[in-house]
Design a protein around this motif. Structure first.
Motif, mmCIF file in Angstrom:
data_model
loop_
_atom_site.group_PDB
_atom_site.id
_atom_site.type_symbol
_atom_site.label_atom_id
_atom_site.label_comp_id
_atom_site.label_asym_id
_atom_site.label_seq_id
_atom_site.Cartn_x
_atom_site.Cartn_y
_atom_site.Cartn_z
ATOM 1 N N GLN A 76 -59.443 19.954 -52.911
ATOM 2 C CA GLN A 76 -60.235 19.278 -53.936
ATOM 3 C C GLN A 76 -61.531 20.042 -54.222
ATOM 4 N N ARG A 77 -62.113 20.577 -53.150
ATOM 5 C CA ARG A 77 -63.352 21.325 -53.322
ATOM 6 C C ARG A 77 -63.119 22.587 -54.156
ATOM 7 N N LYS A 78 -62.018 23.285 -53.849
ATOM 8 C CA LYS A 78 -61.699 24.493 -54.629
ATOM 9 C C LYS A 78 -61.429 24.150 -56.093
ATOM 10 N N LEU A 79 -60.771 23.025 -56.357
ATOM 11 C CA LEU A 79 -60.445 22.621 -57.727
ATOM 12 C C LEU A 79 -61.722 22.303 -58.508
ATOM 13 N N ARG A 80 -62.637 21.580 -57.868
ATOM 14 C CA ARG A 80 -63.898 21.258 -58.557
ATOM 15 C C ARG A 80 -64.701 22.520 -58.865
ATOM 16 N N GLN A 81 -64.666 23.468 -57.924
ATOM 17 C CA GLN A 81 -65.406 24.708 -58.137
ATOM 18 C C GLN A 81 -64.803 25.497 -59.297
ATOM 19 N N ALA A 82 -63.452 25.488 -59.386
ATOM 20 C CA ALA A 82 -62.810 26.205 -60.500
ATOM 21 C C ALA A 82 -63.186 25.593 -61.854
ATOM 22 N N VAL A 83 -63.279 24.262 -61.917
ATOM 23 C CA VAL A 83 -63.650 23.584 -63.161
ATOM 24 C C VAL A 83 -65.087 23.937 -63.540
ATOM 25 N N LYS A 84 -65.979 23.939 -62.531
ATOM 26 C CA LYS A 84 -67.373 24.275 -62.821
ATOM 27 C C LYS A 84 -67.505 25.701 -63.349
ATOM 28 N N ASP A 85 -66.756 26.640 -62.744
ATOM 29 C CA ASP A 85 -66.805 28.026 -63.211
ATOM 30 C C ASP A 85 -66.323 28.144 -64.646
ATOM 31 N N ALA A 86 -65.257 27.419 -64.960
ATOM 32 C CA ALA A 86 -64.694 27.493 -66.320
ATOM 33 C C ALA A 86 -65.664 26.942 -67.341
ATOM 34 N N VAL A 87 -66.390 25.880 -66.996
ATOM 35 C CA VAL A 87 -67.320 25.261 -67.939
ATOM 36 C C VAL A 87 -68.542 26.152 -68.146
ATOM 37 N N SER A 88 -68.987 26.795 -67.057
ATOM 38 C CA SER A 88 -70.225 27.564 -67.153
ATOM 39 C C SER A 88 -70.060 28.892 -67.878
ATOM 40 N N LYS A 89 -68.812 29.357 -68.068
ATOM 41 C CA LYS A 89 -68.629 30.641 -68.754
ATOM 42 C C LYS A 89 -68.955 30.517 -70.245
ATOM 43 N N LYS A 90 -69.609 31.538 -70.780
ATOM 44 C CA LYS A 90 -69.998 31.517 -72.202
ATOM 45 C C LYS A 90 -68.884 32.143 -73.044
ATOM 46 N N PRO A 91 -68.281 31.412 -73.966
ATOM 47 C CA PRO A 91 -67.213 31.990 -74.804
ATOM 48 C C PRO A 91 -67.799 32.981 -75.824
#
Length: 804
Positions: free
Chosen positions: A46-61
């Protein structure tokens, strides 16, 4: 088709009974550990999944075109394109279709709402505004994170003050989250901390736990005793308490369980040895009662074996002194547990000598007879002595003797003398006496068929057959072991004993085991083969002449030699004069102190040498011994004097002509030579027993009585005759009866109570009459207070002095 049942079902109560408590606890621990590890893995995922979501959101398109240059007209066009996208591809122009394909290849990852949980290839709904959603995503510039600085104390230099800073170490957010989650997990698992108990509360809690354990042990033991065949499985539950893990009560509970199991096995064990079943017996069909009995016997033997293994392990732990990983029992408690285990083994050695694994108990007990701990060594030696005394057949005694003999040889004869002193308790001499009586009255033999046919008629043969059948049944009902089997076992036992004795005499003559060997030879000398007599007497005389032996050991040698000659040695033509001379010479070396060492052995030697061999003893030898014994009675303790005077009384009865020592007149030529060591040539006939008159004034009343009796000529009747309680006892019995080992006068001294009371002078009676009158006159005068003038009195006294 029926579905296959799941094999991993909840275990039944019967299965749980078979499983030990330790195994159940291990299963529970493994189950909890698996649950914790599974929960930990789930949280990590669960911790790894939350971290992956945070990384995806923080990236600038990366935008396709600058959003600031967008015109409102274009937004209307995009809306129209979205409306057209919903139309079928047939109704679209080729240019528009090609444009949409190009856009899909280049910007498909931008058209997805990353905050949504829907998959990528979900069918797009009608009127979905992709660009608006993309516009709503916040933009962040890719800038390096600012480093936090820590301001330190400045440094002062020639140029001025130089500020000092240091970068703050960057903490990993992921690690912080892991630590927080682990702390949360520990808080969930670990309950509230247990309150620390005071000493009094701890003792009360321990007493409560101990009482519960005692009740549980008592309940199990009473259930097993009430019906052993049905409740034999409860032995396993009771035995599992030997591994008690509660450190507060572990030692006490284990001791209680050891003793309880020992008493249970003594009570429920049958009076026969249980043998393992053969394959044929296992395959045959039997009744329920027989099957129940077999299960009881198998369970009993199995639990008894495991119990003995547990006791052995406790003793090994104490010997090795290695602390176990569980750390439930301390090193100091190992000795207490080992002592209880050894005591239980000793009880089982004596009580269950007929049952299984008795040889294994012997192998455990015999090395402990030589243990450094005196209490354990004495305990084991006493158990072996008790076994020897009560063993009628001799099978158990033979097993113990074999192990002791091998142990003594393996240790190169460096063992405790108490191990060999246990041989004195063997019942071989008693069985040999029974054998002689059975040889005189031989049992009746049954007639053969040919003898019956020759001597008896048909009717007589018929009656004879019925009579013999009845006699055989009576013999079987007696269940007595055959004399031949006993004799065979005792012969083998005695051979091993003599082999051990002879090895020590040959190889370890200066060993501390020598007194025990000589004492044993003195007891069993009448059973030694006549062929060994000459060699054995030579060895004993060599030992005496060597001078390496103590006084008590030399007395044992003399005693052994005369025991040999008084039994089967009567037929041999051997003159033991050198042994007589040695005893006569060393009588004055007897210990006269409180220990009385050697007196009892001397009394036994005199009985064997003079009384039992009266025909081989000359009158001169008897006179010399009587005279020297009377002299010896003057300087020993009262019980020793009584024993010596009792021996003299027997000698005067055995040799009637020795009464010439009571007369002052000399007999024959020569003068008495008390310092000569040869009893035959000391001219004892020319002396008198003047020592008896000194002993007649002895402080001990029994010594006085014996001395007066001997002065009168040791009469059997009359006023000077002894009472039956003194005359019917042997010298050794009188020596033990009047012993002063308890530090009390025996018999007790009678208190003297005088009726007349002496007049005691008190008070004025001690003073002179004139002095009493002067004291009274001074006391009656009235005291007057006058000034003290010492100078006047001093001048008057100086004038009156005759010197001036």
């Amino acid at each position: 088709m029926k579905a296959r049942r799941n094999k991993k079902q909840i275990p039944s109560f019967r299965k749980l009974l078979k499983t030990s408590k330790v195994k159940l606890e291990n299963k529970l621990k493994n189950k909890q550990f698996k649950q914790q590890s599974t929960l930990k893995k789930y949280r990590k995922e669960q911790r790894k999944l939350r971290q992956a979501v945070k990384d995806a959101v923080s990236k600038k398109p990366i935008p396709l075109e600058d959003p600031r240059e967008k015109q409102p007209g274009k937004r209307i066009e995009t809306e129209e394109e979205e409306e057209e996208e919903a139309l079928p591809l047939d109704m679209m122009d080729e240019d528009d279709l090609q444009l949409m394909r190009d856009l899909g290849q280049r910007a498909s990852f931008l058209t997805r709402d990353l905050s949504s949980s829907e998959p990528v290839h979900v069918k797009k709904r009608k009127h979905e505004r992709i660009i608006e959603k993309y516009e709503k995503i916040p933009r962040t510039l890719q800038t390096a994170p600012e480093k936090e600085l820590i301001h330190l104390l400045p440094i002062k230099d020639k140029s001025g003050i130089i500020p000092q800073t240091r970068e703050k170490p960057v903490t990993d957010n992921n690690q912080d989250e892991e630590d927080e989650e682990e702390m949360e997990l520990e808080e969930e698992i670990i309950e509230d901390p247990i309150r620390e108990l005071t000493l009094e509360e701890h003792l009360i809690e321990r007493r409560k736990k101990l009482q519960e354990k005692k009740m549980h042990i008592a309940a199990l033991a009473s259930a097993i005793l009430s019906d052993p065949e049905s409740n034999i499985k409860k032995l396993k539950e009771l035995r599992s308490m030997l591994m008690e893990q509660d450190p507060d009560v572990a030692v006490t509970v284990r001791k209680l369980v050891i003793v309880s199991l020992m008493e249970l096995f003594k009570d429920i064990t049958p009076s026969y040895k249980i043998r393992p079943l053969t394959e044929a017996e296992k395959s045959t069909k039997i009744r329920k009662e027989t099957q129940k009995l077999r299960e009881f016997e198998e369970g009993l033997v199995s639990q008894y074996k495991f119990y003995l293994e547990n006791l052995e392990q406790m003793i090994k732990d104490w010997k090795q002194r290695k602390l176990k990983k569980s750390n439930v029992v301390s090193l100091k408690a190992y000795k207490g547990l080992a002592e209880v285990a050894v005591k239980s083994l000793c009880e089982l050695l004596v009580a269950l000598s007929h049952f299984n694994f008795h040889n294994n108990i012997i192998v455990l007990i015999v090395p402990l007879m030589n243990d450094v701990s005196k209490s354990i060594s004495e305990m084991c030696c006493e158990a072996v002595k008790k076994l020897f005394k009560q063993d009628k057949l001799g099978q158990a005694s033979l097993g113990v003797i074999k192990v002791i003999s091998g142990f003594v040889k393996g240790r190169n004869y460096e063992v405790r003398p108490e191990m060999l002193k246990t041989f004195l308790c063997l019942r071989i001499k008693e069985v040999e006496v029974k054998k002689d009586t059975e040889d005189i009255n031989k049992p009746k033999k049954f007639m053969t068929f040919k003898e019956k046919r020759k001597t008896l008629s048909r009717m007589q043969r018929k009656w004879k057959k019925a009579e013999e059948k009845l006699e055989r049944e009576l013999l079987e009902a007696e269940a007595s072991e055959s004399t031949e089997k006993k004799l065979k076992l005792h012969t083998e036992t005695l051979n091993i004993v003599f082999v051990t004795y002879f090895r020590i005499l040959k190889k370890a003559q200066r060993s501390p085991l020598l007194p025990a060997v000589l004492e044993g030879l003195a007891k069993f000398a009448h059973l030694i083969n006549v062929e060994f007599f000459d060699d054995l007497l030579v060895v004993l005389h060599t030992l005496i002449e060597s001078g390496d032996l103590s006084y008590q050991e030399s007395l044992h040698c003399v005693q052994t030699a005369f025991h040999i000659l008084s039994g089967q040695g009567d037929v041999l033509n051997i003159d033991p004069m050198k042994f007589y001379t040695h005893l006569y010479k060393t009588l004055f070396k007897l210990h006269a102190g409180a220990t009385n060492e050697g007196v009892e052995i001397v009394l036994q030697c005199l009985d064997v040498m003079l009384t039992k061999r009266r025909k081989q003893v000359s009158q001169q030898r008897a006179l010399a011994f009587i005279k020297r014994l009377c002299t010896l009675a003057l300087h020993v303790l009262p019980n020793s004097s009584i024993g010596i005077l009792a021996t003299n009384r027997i000698l005067m009865h055995t040799f009637p002509k020795t009464d010439l020592l009571l007369d002052n007149e000399s007999q024959g030529s020569g003068v008495f030579l008390p310092e000569l060591d040869e009893p035959e040539y000391c001219n004892a006939q020319n002396t008198a027993l003047w020592e008896l008159h000194a002993l007649r004034r002895h402080y001990h009343p029994i010594v006085q009585r014996f001395a007066a009796h001997l002065i009168a000529g040791a009469p059997s009747e009359g006023s000077e005759a002894l009472k039956p309680e003194l005359s019917r006892r042997s010298a050794t019995e009188l020596f033990e009866t009047y012993s002063m080992a308890a530090m009390t006068f025996n018999p007790p001294v009678q208190s003297s109570s005088s009726k007349r009371k002496d007049e005691v002078l008190q008070g004025d009676a001690f003073l002179n009459e004139d002095l009493n009158q002067l004291i009274k006159r001074h006391c009656s005068e009235v005291a007057t207070h006058l000034p003290l003038d010492f100078s006047r009195y001093s001048t008057t006294s100086l004038r009156r002095s005759p010197l001036f």
